[in-house]
Design a protein around this motif. Structure first.
Motif, mmCIF file in Angstrom:
data_model
loop_
_atom_site.group_PDB
_atom_site.id
_atom_site.type_symbol
_atom_site.label_atom_id
_atom_site.label_comp_id
_atom_site.label_asym_id
_atom_site.label_seq_id
_atom_site.Cartn_x
_atom_site.Cartn_y
_atom_site.Cartn_z
ATOM 1 N N VAL A 155 2.267 -10.729 3.844
ATOM 2 C CA VAL A 155 1.267 -11.731 3.478
ATOM 3 C C VAL A 155 0.816 -11.448 2.054
ATOM 4 C CG1 VAL A 155 -0.988 -12.731 4.004
ATOM 5 C CG2 VAL A 155 0.492 -11.927 5.867
ATOM 6 N N VAL A 156 0.989 -12.433 1.177
ATOM 7 C CA VAL A 156 0.546 -12.262 -0.202
ATOM 8 C C VAL A 156 -0.969 -12.366 -0.232
ATOM 9 C CG1 VAL A 156 0.661 -13.137 -2.553
ATOM 10 C CG2 VAL A 156 2.714 -13.153 -1.113
ATOM 11 N N ALA A 157 -1.630 -11.280 -0.647
ATOM 12 C CA ALA A 157 -3.079 -11.155 -0.588
ATOM 13 C C ALA A 157 -3.673 -11.087 -2.002
ATOM 14 C CB ALA A 157 -3.456 -9.911 0.212
ATOM 15 N N PRO A 158 -4.971 -11.420 -2.138
ATOM 16 C CA PRO A 158 -5.880 -11.857 -1.079
ATOM 17 C C PRO A 158 -5.478 -13.228 -0.560
ATOM 18 C CG PRO A 158 -6.916 -12.164 -3.215
ATOM 19 C CD PRO A 158 -5.637 -11.441 -3.474
ATOM 20 N N LEU A 215 7.840 -14.064 5.173
ATOM 21 C CA LEU A 215 6.932 -13.987 4.029
ATOM 22 C C LEU A 215 5.989 -15.171 4.108
ATOM 23 C CD1 LEU A 215 5.984 -12.778 1.312
ATOM 24 C CD2 LEU A 215 7.665 -14.286 0.200
ATOM 25 N N LEU A 216 4.700 -14.888 4.018
ATOM 26 C CA LEU A 216 3.685 -15.921 4.133
ATOM 27 C C LEU A 216 2.814 -15.900 2.883
ATOM 28 C CD1 LEU A 216 1.669 -16.665 7.334
ATOM 29 C CD2 LEU A 216 0.590 -16.789 5.095
ATOM 30 N N TRP A 252 11.906 -16.297 7.753
ATOM 31 C CA TRP A 252 11.095 -17.478 7.437
ATOM 32 C C TRP A 252 10.327 -17.259 6.148
ATOM 33 C CZ3 TRP A 252 7.850 -18.811 12.452
ATOM 34 C CH2 TRP A 252 8.710 -19.337 13.435
ATOM 35 N N LEU A 253 10.165 -18.350 5.409
ATOM 36 C CA LEU A 253 9.156 -18.431 4.363
ATOM 37 C C LEU A 253 8.144 -19.462 4.817
ATOM 38 C CD1 LEU A 253 8.011 -17.861 1.507
ATOM 39 C CD2 LEU A 253 9.441 -19.754 0.686
#
Length: 330
Positions: A91-94, A128-129, A159-160
């Protein structure tokens, strides 16, 4: 339950300020929208029907081959992790916290990443989300980069998942037109751009086979008849959409300039909000709340997200409050 913006009643009770006296800047929802037209009686009296024109209107609006209406993109966020076996999810954060919470709840292994880390970590991931533009940072990812990441994931069944809740003002960055690709899932929010979050509507854009699985999981009649009827009308209203897009883009530029002029240059943002990393974020949040202005506070890093005021009185009120904080902190 995770904390979210928009908890206006709780703020009103805490600070003893009447609900109607608040300027709510705590969400990224458009503060203005369409006049609500009369809806046909059958929208209220009959069970919703899938061939009522909503999906055709949504396919045209998003330029997507296939769409599934859901009860807000939140419904898809919670359901998608149930369509995969145990996976390694980046998860790309924030990021909007419900994404990570939903995957973690279903037993998946979570890894939080910065955008610059994705290339190096992608080989370890099954999913990847990310949010594009990101909420709350406003970071934007180029479609070419996202498609390259998708190709690497899809080659091994990954999945993307791209949440495009805030992309309506910049549709040139959307992956909607590629959403038929296996392993690419695009989430779109209706309520934010159209200013109608209360009707709870979103869309999932993906290959037909995955949409059928998700539809079966969610069950029948997930979107109400009145919601479907109203959304169909607005998704077809191209002049109204163009006017809304112009107004929101101008509002986003104005908000960024206003914050910068008062010592709070945005760290990122988009047409619907700006995000300010600020060591005094908690103090500013409380200072504004005591004056009936609600913002969204984040603790890591200390930061505030500001949505758009609804009218000139709101803009003037925000400017006075920011000036007062600036003088108070001098």
């Amino acid at each position: 339950m995770l904390e979210h913006g928009g908890r206006l009643r709780a703020a009103a009770q805490r600070h003893g300020i009447a609900l109607g006296d608040w300027l709510d800047l705590s969400t990224g929802i458009a503060p203005y929208g369409w006049s609500i037209p009369p809806l046909p009686l059958q929208a209220w009296a009959r069970l919703p029907e899938p061939d009522d024109g909503l999906q055709a209107a949504a396919r045209d609006y998003y330029a997507a081959p296939a769409v599934l209406p859901v009860a807000g993109s939140q419904a898809a966020i919670q359901a998608l992790p149930r369509l995969r076996g145990r996976s390694r999810v980046g998860v790309v954060a924030p990021a909007y916290a419900e994404h990570a919470a939903a995957w973690r709840r279903e037993g998946h292994q979570l890894l939080e990443l910065g955008g610059a880390q994705v290339d190096d970590q992608l080989a370890q991931l099954d999913v990847l989300l990310l949010i594009n533009p990101n909420n709350p940072s406003g970071q934007r990812f180029a479609p070419e980069q996202l498609l390259a990441w998708h190709a690497r994931l899809a080659a091994r069944g990954g999945w993307l998942v791209v949440d495009e809740a805030f992309i309506d003002c910049t549709p040139q960055f959307s992956l909607a037109g590629h959403s038929q690709l296996p392993g690419l899932i695009v989430l779109r929010s209706f309520g934010k751009f159209f200013g109608l979050a209360g009707i709870r509507l979103g869309f999932v854009l993906a290959e037909q086979r995955l949409l059928e699985r998700l539809d079966e999981l969610l069950g029948p009649w997930t979107v109400s008849g009145p919601t479907r009827a109203l959304a169909t009308l607005l998704l077809r209203d191209r002049p109204g959409q163009q006017a809304q897009r112009r107004r929101l883009l101008a509002g986003g530029e104005r908000l960024g300039a206003l914050l910068g002029a008062h010592g709070l240059p945005p760290s990122g943002g988009c047409a619907l909000f700006h995000w300010c990393i600020e060591a005094r974020a908690a103090q500013l949040h409380e200072f504004l709340a005591r004056q009936g202005i609600l913002t969204r506070l984040f603790t890591s890093p200390p930061s505030l997200r500001f949505g758009l005021p609804a009218g000139e009185a709101g803009w003037a009120r925000l400017e006075r409050a920011l000036q007062a904080f600036k003088e108070h902190s001098a």
